[in-house]
Design a protein around this motif. Structure first.
Motif, PDB file in Angstrom:
ATOM      1  N   ALA A   1       0.836  -1.230  -0.103  1.00  0.00           N
ATOM      2  CA  ALA A   1       0.003   0.052  -0.019  1.00  0.00           C
ATOM      3  C   ALA A   1       0.824   1.268  -0.026  1.00  0.00           C
ATOM      4  CB  ALA A   1      -0.899   0.054   1.072  1.00  0.00           C
ATOM      5  N   THR A   2       1.967   1.401   0.911  1.00  0.00           N
ATOM      6  CA  THR A   2       2.947   2.399   0.909  1.00  0.00           C
ATOM      7  C   THR A   2       3.515   2.558  -0.634  1.00  0.00           C
ATOM      8  OG1 THR A   2       3.256   1.897   3.250  1.00  0.00           O
ATOM      9  CG2 THR A   2       4.621   3.386   2.078  1.00  0.00           C
ATOM     10  N   ARG A   3       3.839   1.289  -1.211  1.00  0.00           N
ATOM     11  CA  ARG A   3       4.684   1.601  -2.382  1.00  0.00           C
ATOM     12  C   ARG A   3       3.608   2.331  -3.437  1.00  0.00           C
ATOM     13  NH1 ARG A   3       4.707  -3.517  -3.886  1.00  0.00           N
ATOM     14  NH2 ARG A   3       6.340  -3.922  -2.374  1.00  0.00           N
ATOM     15  N   ARG A   4       2.362   1.937  -3.447  1.00  0.00           N
ATOM     16  CA  ARG A   4       1.492   2.657  -4.555  1.00  0.00           C
ATOM     17  C   ARG A   4       1.404   3.880  -4.129  1.00  0.00           C
ATOM     18  NH1 ARG A   4      -1.209  -2.377  -3.616  1.00  0.00           N
ATOM     19  NH2 ARG A   4      -2.586  -1.692  -1.969  1.00  0.00           N
ATOM     20  N   ALA A   5       1.287   4.404  -2.671  1.00  0.00           N
ATOM     21  CA  ALA A   5       1.154   5.992  -2.467  1.00  0.00           C
ATOM     22  C   ALA A   5       2.488   6.512  -2.846  1.00  0.00           C
ATOM     23  CB  ALA A   5       0.961   6.024  -0.854  1.00  0.00           C
ATOM     24  N   ILE A   6       3.588   5.965  -2.723  1.00  0.00           N
ATOM     25  CA  ILE A   6       4.647   6.758  -3.299  1.00  0.00           C
ATOM     26  C   ILE A   6       4.961   6.973  -4.725  1.00  0.00           C
ATOM     27  CG2 ILE A   6       7.342   6.442  -3.416  1.00  0.00           C
ATOM     28  CD1 ILE A   6       7.157   5.060  -0.496  1.00  0.00           C
ATOM     29  N   ALA A   7       4.445   5.646  -5.572  1.00  0.00           N
ATOM     30  CA  ALA A   7       4.268   5.980  -6.766  1.00  0.00           C
ATOM     31  C   ALA A   7       3.546   6.828  -7.130  1.00  0.00           C
ATOM     32  CB  ALA A   7       3.815   4.239  -7.493  1.00  0.00           C
ATOM     33  N   ARG A   8       2.264   6.913  -6.840  1.00  0.00           N
ATOM     34  CA  ARG A   8       1.391   7.889  -7.122  1.00  0.00           C
ATOM     35  C   ARG A   8       1.731   9.328  -6.693  1.00  0.00           C
ATOM     36  NH1 ARG A   8      -2.672   4.298  -4.639  1.00  0.00           N
ATOM     37  NH2 ARG A   8      -2.356   5.438  -2.759  1.00  0.00           N
TER      38      ARG A   8
END
Length: 789
Positions: A459-466
């Protein structure tokens, strides 16, 4: 962490990011925000909701819990939903994230099939899960959340004060109720205590200075009740007015506590409002020591009530006394504090900016001070917040500091935020990503892209990518293309595909279509889920290849994509036109899956065939009804959606199926096909089926296809049980609700009334008039009246 009763700590977290503050400043009082419920460090549920609406729902729930009734809190977006179940001094929070409720009261999403199985008797209901929290503490958390929203809204835009005023009043009333004060109570904020009588360093009497709304006044505290209470704290108080004089009367008197220039004294204050009750004084209530009145009157002053002796008020008429409904403005020579209960922690809203920055060093006030500095937009606070963040405070404080920097939106915060991309807590790292996206400084791009590769939490990886995408979309998409094509970590590729799926760009969509052929199942399913909403035929080739995949999970996902992509049934999303050749190719590929070894693949392919609504599907689906008993519910549903008359014999036969889920879907399919072929069976199901859900569906269908047939009217009349009720009226004594099949049958009768309103039968209006007067259920009577109009 658990408290002494074994209940865990719980909190409600609201994502007050820069977008929320911007919308508030623009005059919108119901901005969207992410809302989470966290208990013992674990997220129970998450959703997205309008804040004014959500706080109102929280207050609804608080009022239910205070009455020892269960309550449900639901977000309109993101699926956040949980129930509060009171149990003595505790409340159980039961998340219900798998169930999504649509605007028509049905269910959608993965949880809907399970809910339908449970309601049909084809499966077992899930057991309750959740956590137990302290009732008083969680009620306080609800009230704090609602009051914080009011403070934030007015702080961002003072013009919103009128919009949130009703909510403030509800919070105050709930604080009084939570304190157990009953009808007599006024929500206040305890400001100070000024000694009146002291000896040898001991205070024996004092003036408690409180605020009620914008008014401040003093109350004599002869028992030093406020001595140990935190200052500047929300509280509930019982206020007694002595030596009162009615200086105004009549309907022109408003409801308010009048401000007094000298709030430090406990005399000469004025209160205006409506008398809401007059009666004996509760045994538990304190009254002034020098008086022993036998009764009291309660004056509602807007936010709550204050008490006085009605016999002290001159009425101006012989024999007339103060009565409920009187409007009075009272001048009190003395005001007494009869009781006080602090219901929450002190506020920092009255502190100066400098004092708030100093409070960042106080662990007990740090988070609140950061939020208040952000609300005020204090640019001078950025350096103080970053410095505090570098001291490595506890996780909750780090998150609060990062969110404050997000709101302040200052490039000076970027170095400090970038350092926290390596924070040990994923919640903090996600908050950092959001803050960097808000600031939008290109200097953060390289650290963000590096963090995409190194992040361990999905979930954090997605937030960082966004965040990287939002900071610099062009460079981010080029980098993401490289990751999708060459990165060896499937979790990284899956993250990038999910972020690309929310990016409105031809380049991004092309990369998602390309990912349909990814060798990893999870990546492929992520891409499949994304392309179902495209509006052209680009993904068709990849999806058809995936329909033949060795993994049944991928085949289910690929078939499911065609439920939306290129759909033709009227009640499905139309994802864009398929050409005739493409549509035929898709349908034939789906028909091949009717022999799949996986029941889940077969059921999903059948649903997709229903959404595509192609005539070539009808005969194979009718055969599948006879040959594939496990998928009969899906077959009947699909035939109804296609709407081809050739399906009528199969659909009518399904009305006699052994499974209630099939019979219910068959009723619905008959309505969609507008066929009268099964009316006799529908009447039987409406009267006698053992499943309440089937009876309701059958009645609704009769209302749509029955026209003026006597047998339909007779079935509806039997459901409303008019003849039995008329027989009772002629002699037999019986409870009125039992004449209607029982009060718990109201849903079926409501649907029967709706069906009657659609029929063109000469006796329909007579029956509707009778139900409008005699039915024991309010909603059924109201429905009958509306059908008569």
């Amino acid at each position: 962490m658990s408290n002494q009763t074994g209940a865990v700590d719980a909190r409600i977290e609201v994502g007050y990011d820069a977008a929320v503050y911007e919308r508030l400043r623009g005059g919108e009082s119901n901005p969207d925000a992410v809302v989470r419920v966290v208990a013992d460090g674990r997220e129970l549920t998450r959703g997205r909701d309008g804040l004014r609406r959500h706080c109102a729902r929280l207050l609804d729930a608080a009022e239910s819990v205070l009455a020892d009734d269960p309550a449900t809190v639901e977000c309109y977006g993101g699926g956040g939903r949980y129930r509060l179940v009171p149990a003595g001094e505790s409340v159980r929070i039961v998340p219900d994230a798998d169930r999504r409720t649509d605007a028509e009261g049905g269910t959608t999403g993965v949880g809907s099939e399970r809910a339908e199985m449970n309601s049909d008797g084809d499966g077992d209901a899930d057991g309750e899960t959740g956590v137990t929290v302290d009732r008083e503490e969680f009620l306080t958390e609800i009230l704090r959340t609602a009051e914080t929203f009011c403070d934030v809204a007015v702080g961002a835009n003072p013009a919103l004060a009128a919009d949130v005023a009703p909510m403030r009043e509800r919070v105050g009333a709930a604080r009084v109720a939570a304190a157990g004060f009953g009808e007599w109570g006024l929500p206040v904020r305890l400001l100070d205590a000024v000694p009146e009588t002291a000896y040898g360093g001991t205070v024996y009497a004092q003036t408690a200075v409180v605020a009620a709304g914008d008014a401040r006044f003093g109350a004599f505290d002869g028992e030093t009740l406020a001595d140990d209470c935190a200052r500047d704290a929300p509280a509930a108080a019982r206020i007694w007015l002595s030596d009162v004089e009615a200086v105004a009367r009549g309907d022109g008197v408003g409801r308010h506590v009048e401000p007094n220039p000298d709030a430090l004294v406990w005399h000469d204050h004025a209160f205006a409002g409506e008398v809401v009750s007059v009666g004996p004084i509760p045994a538990s209530a304190r009254t002034p020591a020098d008086r022993a009145p036998e009764r009291y009157a309660l004056l509602h002053v807007g936010a709550g009530t204050v008490a006085f002796d009605p016999d002290e008020v001159e009425t101006g008429a012989e024999g007339k006394t103060v009565a409920a409904g009187d409007r009075l403005r009272l001048h009190a020579s003395r005001v007494h504090l009869s009781d006080i209960d602090v219901t929450d922690a002190p506020s920092l809203t009255d502190r100066s900016d400098a004092s708030l920055r100093d409070s960042l060093s106080d662990p007990s006030r740090r988070a609140a001070a950061a939020a208040e500095l952000a609300r005020r937009g204090d640019d001078d606070a950025v350096a103080a917040l970053v410095n505090c963040l570098r001291t490595d405070p506890p996780m909750a404080d780090r998150r609060a500091l990062v969110r404050a920097l997000d709101v302040l939106d200052d490039r000076a915060a970027v170095p400090g935020l970038v350092d926290r991309l390596a924070d040990p807590d994923p919640d903090v790292r996600r908050a950092v990503a959001a803050a960097l996206a808000t600031v939008g400084d290109p200097e953060a791009m390289d650290p963000l892209l590096a963090a995409v590769r190194s992040e361990s939490d999905a979930a954090t990886r997605r937030a960082i990518a966004r965040a990287a995408r939002d900071v610099d979309p062009t460079n981010a998409l080029d980098y993401f293309a490289s990751l999708v094509r060459t990165d060896t970590d499937p979790e990284v590729r899956e993250t990038v595909v999910r972020v690309l799926s929310g990016t409105r760009s031809v380049h991004a969509e092309a990369l998602v279509v390309e990912a349909l052929d990814d060798p990893d199942t999870a990546v492929a399913c992520e891409a499949i889920d994304a392309v179902r909403w495209l509006t052209d035929e680009r993904p068709v080739g990849g999806l058809l290849r995936r329909l033949m995949d060795d993994d049944p999970t991928v085949r289910v996902a690929a078939a499911g994509a065609f439920v939306e992509l290129g759909a033709r049934a009227s009640d499905y999303h139309d994802g864009g036109a398929f050409g005739p050749e493409t549509r035929t190719r898709v349908v034939r590929s789906l028909l091949e899956r009717l022999d799949d070894e996986s029941a889940a693949v077969r059921a999903t392919a059948i649903e997709a065939l229903g959404s595509q609504a192609h005539p070539e599907s009808v005969a194979p689906l009718c055969d599948a009804y006879d040959e594939d008993e496990e998928c009969r519910p899906s077959v009947v549903d699909a035939l109804g959606r296609i709407g081809d008359p050739r399906a009528i014999p199969t659909v009518v036969a399904a009305l006699d199926d052994d499974r209630p889920g099939v019979r219910r879907r068959a009723c619905r399919a008959c309505a969609r096909l507008s066929t009268k072929a099964g009316i006799g069976r529908l009447c039987r199901l409406a009267r006698d089926d053992p499943s309440p859900a089937v009876r309701v569906e059958a009645v609704e269908t009769l209302g749509r296809v029955g026209n003026d047939r006597d047998e339909v009217f007779d079935a509806l009349e039997a459901i409303l049980d008019v003849r039995e009720a008329n027989a009772d009226a002629c002699g037999a004594e019986r409870d009125r609700s039992s004449a209607f099949g029982g009060a718990d049958n109201a849903d079926l009768r409501w649907e029967a009334v709706t069906a009657l309103g659609r029929l063109d039968h000469p006796r329909s209006r007579f029956l509707l008039r009778w139900v409008a007067e005699e039915d024991p259920d309010d909603s059924v009577r109201d429905r009958a009246r509306s059908r008569l109009e």
